[in-house]
Scaffold this active site. Sequence first.
Site, PDB file in Angstrom:
ATOM      1  N   HIS A 127       0.717  -1.318  -0.088  1.00 25.58           N
ATOM      2  CA  HIS A 127      -0.023  -0.164   0.151  1.00 25.58           C
ATOM      3  C   HIS A 127       0.700   1.146  -0.134  1.00 25.58           C
ATOM      4  CE1 HIS A 127       0.798  -0.201   4.379  1.00 25.58           C
ATOM      5  NE2 HIS A 127       0.569   1.136   4.407  1.00 25.58           N
TER       6      HIS A 127
HETATM    7  C1  UD1 Z   1      -2.242   5.745   5.127  1.00 31.03           C
HETATM    8  C2  UD1 Z   1      -0.930   6.183   5.681  1.00 31.03           C
HETATM    9  C3  UD1 Z   1       0.116   5.185   5.750  1.00 31.03           C
HETATM   10  C4  UD1 Z   1      -0.253   4.162   6.455  1.00 31.03           C
HETATM   11  C5  UD1 Z   1      -1.650   3.676   5.869  1.00 31.03           C
HETATM   12  C6  UD1 Z   1      -2.000   2.567   6.848  1.00 31.03           C
HETATM   13  C7  UD1 Z   1      -0.405   8.855   5.234  1.00 31.03           C
HETATM   14  C8  UD1 Z   1       0.271   9.714   4.482  1.00 31.03           C
HETATM   15  N1  UD1 Z   1      -0.318   7.737   4.884  1.00 31.03           N
HETATM   16  O1  UD1 Z   1      -1.808   5.472   3.785  1.00 31.03           O
HETATM   17  O2  UD1 Z   1       1.169   5.937   6.396  1.00 31.03           O
HETATM   18  O3  UD1 Z   1       0.718   3.259   6.322  1.00 31.03           O
HETATM   19  O4  UD1 Z   1      -2.662   4.587   5.634  1.00 31.03           O
HETATM   20  O5  UD1 Z   1      -3.180   1.875   5.931  1.00 31.03           O
HETATM   21  O6  UD1 Z   1      -1.146   9.296   6.239  1.00 31.03           O
HETATM   22  N2  UD1 Z   1      -9.281   4.874   1.009  1.00 31.03           N
HETATM   23  C9  UD1 Z   1     -10.467   4.435   0.473  1.00 31.03           C
HETATM   24  N3  UD1 Z   1     -11.011   3.998   1.872  1.00 31.03           N
HETATM   25  C10 UD1 Z   1     -10.591   3.924   2.858  1.00 31.03           C
HETATM   26  C11 UD1 Z   1      -9.484   4.397   3.253  1.00 31.03           C
HETATM   27  C12 UD1 Z   1      -8.739   5.081   2.147  1.00 31.03           C
HETATM   28  O7  UD1 Z   1     -11.364   4.208  -0.479  1.00 31.03           O
HETATM   29  O8  UD1 Z   1     -11.217   3.256   4.004  1.00 31.03           O
HETATM   30  C13 UD1 Z   1      -8.546   5.547  -0.372  1.00 31.03           C
HETATM   31  C14 UD1 Z   1      -8.685   6.891  -0.114  1.00 31.03           C
HETATM   32  O9  UD1 Z   1      -9.664   7.495  -0.566  1.00 31.03           O
HETATM   33  C15 UD1 Z   1      -7.318   7.452  -1.003  1.00 31.03           C
HETATM   34  C16 UD1 Z   1      -6.565   6.246  -0.533  1.00 31.03           C
HETATM   35  O10 UD1 Z   1      -7.401   5.129  -0.449  1.00 31.03           O
HETATM   36  O11 UD1 Z   1      -7.786   7.741  -2.136  1.00 31.03           O
HETATM   37  C17 UD1 Z   1      -5.563   6.436   0.240  1.00 31.03           C
HETATM   38  O12 UD1 Z   1      -6.001   6.718   1.500  1.00 31.03           O
HETATM   39  P1  UD1 Z   1      -4.937   7.518   2.615  1.00 31.03           P
HETATM   40  O13 UD1 Z   1      -5.558   7.533   3.740  1.00 31.03           O
HETATM   41  O14 UD1 Z   1      -4.793   9.042   2.039  1.00 31.03           O
HETATM   42  O15 UD1 Z   1      -3.488   6.790   2.583  1.00 31.03           O
HETATM   43  P2  UD1 Z   1      -3.142   5.497   2.659  1.00 31.03           P
HETATM   44  O16 UD1 Z   1      -2.461   4.927   1.455  1.00 31.03           O
HETATM   45  O17 UD1 Z   1      -4.306   4.600   3.307  1.00 31.03           O
HETATM   46  N1  UDP Z   2      -4.103  -5.335   8.833  1.00 28.83           N
HETATM   47  C1  UDP Z   2      -5.512  -5.898   8.965  1.00 28.83           C
HETATM   48  N2  UDP Z   2      -5.821  -6.247   7.633  1.00 28.83           N
HETATM   49  C2  UDP Z   2      -5.381  -5.995   6.715  1.00 28.83           C
HETATM   50  C3  UDP Z   2      -4.111  -5.656   6.503  1.00 28.83           C
HETATM   51  C4  UDP Z   2      -3.311  -5.022   7.838  1.00 28.83           C
HETATM   52  O1  UDP Z   2      -5.971  -6.083  10.054  1.00 28.83           O
HETATM   53  O2  UDP Z   2      -6.051  -6.246   5.580  1.00 28.83           O
HETATM   54  C5  UDP Z   2      -3.455  -4.712  10.065  1.00 28.83           C
HETATM   55  C6  UDP Z   2      -1.988  -5.691  10.309  1.00 28.83           C
HETATM   56  O3  UDP Z   2      -2.022  -6.734  10.976  1.00 28.83           O
HETATM   57  C7  UDP Z   2      -1.245  -4.493  11.165  1.00 28.83           C
HETATM   58  C8  UDP Z   2      -1.729  -3.299  10.545  1.00 28.83           C
HETATM   59  O4  UDP Z   2      -3.014  -3.383   9.993  1.00 28.83           O
HETATM   60  O5  UDP Z   2      -1.639  -4.553  12.578  1.00 28.83           O
HETATM   61  C9  UDP Z   2      -0.669  -2.747   9.880  1.00 28.83           C
HETATM   62  O6  UDP Z   2      -1.479  -1.800   9.088  1.00 28.83           O
HETATM   63  P1  UDP Z   2      -1.050  -1.150   7.555  1.00 28.83           P
HETATM   64  O7  UDP Z   2      -0.045  -2.231   7.015  1.00 28.83           O
HETATM   65  O8  UDP Z   2      -2.193  -0.611   6.731  1.00 28.83           O
HETATM   66  O9  UDP Z   2      -0.022   0.119   7.947  1.00 28.83           O
HETATM   67  P2  UDP Z   2       1.373   0.510   8.280  1.00 28.83           P
HETATM   68  O10 UDP Z   2       1.773  -0.390   9.397  1.00 28.83           O
HETATM   69  O11 UDP Z   2       2.359   0.142   7.027  1.00 28.83           O
HETATM   70  O12 UDP Z   2       1.418   2.009   8.618  1.00 28.83           O
END
Ligand code: UD1
Ligand code: UDP
Length: 356
Positions: free
Chosen positions: A206
């Site tokens: 991601h």
């Molecule tokens: C964010 C964090 C990242 C973290 C990750 C965990 C920042 C800069 N990044 O990245 O550090 O590792 O969360 O998962 O804060 N979206 C949906 N549904 C959701 C959530 C997101 O459709 O429930 C879409 C959003 O609309 C957006 C994209 O996914 O277009 C990215 O979401 P965003 O929260 O901006 O960043 P992540 O890639 O999730």
């Molecule tokens: N996780 C989860 N379901 C998923 C993917 C991740 O419950 O489908 C959990 C995972 O076990 C961990 C946390 O989410 O506890 C990690 O989050 P993510 O990888 O989104 O973000 P990051 O740690 O890179 O910020």
Amino acid sequence: MTNKVIATIVGARPQFIKSAPVSRALAGHFREILIHTGQHYDHGMSDVFFEEMNIRKPDFNLGVGGGPQGEQTGRMLIEIEKVFAAVKPNCALVYGDTNSTLAGALSAAKAGIPLAHVEAGLRSYNRAMPEEINRVLTDHVSTFLFCPTDVSVANLEKEGISRGVHQVGDVMYDALLHNLELARGRSQILPRLGLKPGGYALATVHRAANTDDRNRMHSILEGFANLKTRVVFPVHPRTRKMMQEWGMSVHSNVLLIEPVGYFDMLILQENSNCILTDSGGIQKEAYLLGVRCITLREETEWVETVAAGWNRLVGVDTQSIVETHAAWQPQTERPPLYGNGHSAEKICRILISSLE
Ligand code: UD1
Ligand code: UDP
């Protein structure tokens, strides 16, 4: 119970998981106000964690999801400032390195509210990552810096930060210990997907640096296609969107599924023959669960998992992914790197003695 108010700001999947043990520890000592920025909003990215981990309903949901970096962070700032003005917390508490973290941190700093940062001191030393900017800035305005590891304490020292720094271990280990048995009892994910323990690899992708780069994403998917195992791939919404945009599909050995809840994720991790990921939290969980981890990045914040011999920084080169999966098995012990599972209580004790 004091009359002190702690305002916790969460918004992204890993923050719900990290906050659960801390909120449990704070209960009975502080009045906690829970602010959900809305950064993650799908049921499978947000509500499922509140349900499984018995996190109470947020007091405020700011509804700020999606949008470009600056806009997202800016809208959060506007809304958090209003909540702080209404609630007047004695301390603000933020987790990790997302835009929700930075917005909570800046709002607290500007309002003169002491700030506690859980997972302080982590560094990838790659300023192209939005998370690196979020971490550095948050640490520099924090009053309490709760570091998970010795390396994170040393990183802060290099930046001249030693006041307020506490090595408390990692709250993700607390969460894992609290939930693993529950997950083993409740998760039906293996039979539901027709999986046998050890019969598949688990993949997550991601990071923007991977998902938003067509060549890197292609190279990763080619790697998965050529593994001599099935691959279970819960797809983050960001990744699904980009794969759709580029018309990318996966080979028949790869099973794409929706993001799963924490219980199913722990079980999928524990029973996999390997984890391939660019996630931060999952690199740690792989280590804690004793599963080898191939990290689809060039650098990591969790350097101790690499030094211990259980995590390989492989990047996105197709051949390297395939060869590492085929040829590498960690041979070493796993020393305890992330505390003793009582980090949340340590954080709570420090806040009690400092805020009283
Ligand atoms: C964010 C964090 C990242 C973290 C990750 C965990 C920042 C800069 N990044 O990245 O550090 O590792 O969360 O998962 O804060 N979206 C949906 N549904 C959701 C959530 C997101 O459709 O429930 C879409 C959003 O609309 C957006 C994209 O996914 O277009 C990215 O979401 P965003 O929260 O901006 O960043 P992540 O890639 O999730
Ligand atoms: N996780 C989860 N379901 C998923 C993917 C991740 O419950 O489908 C959990 C995972 O076990 C961990 C946390 O989410 O506890 C990690 O989050 P993510 O990888 O989104 O973000 P990051 O740690 O890179 O910020």
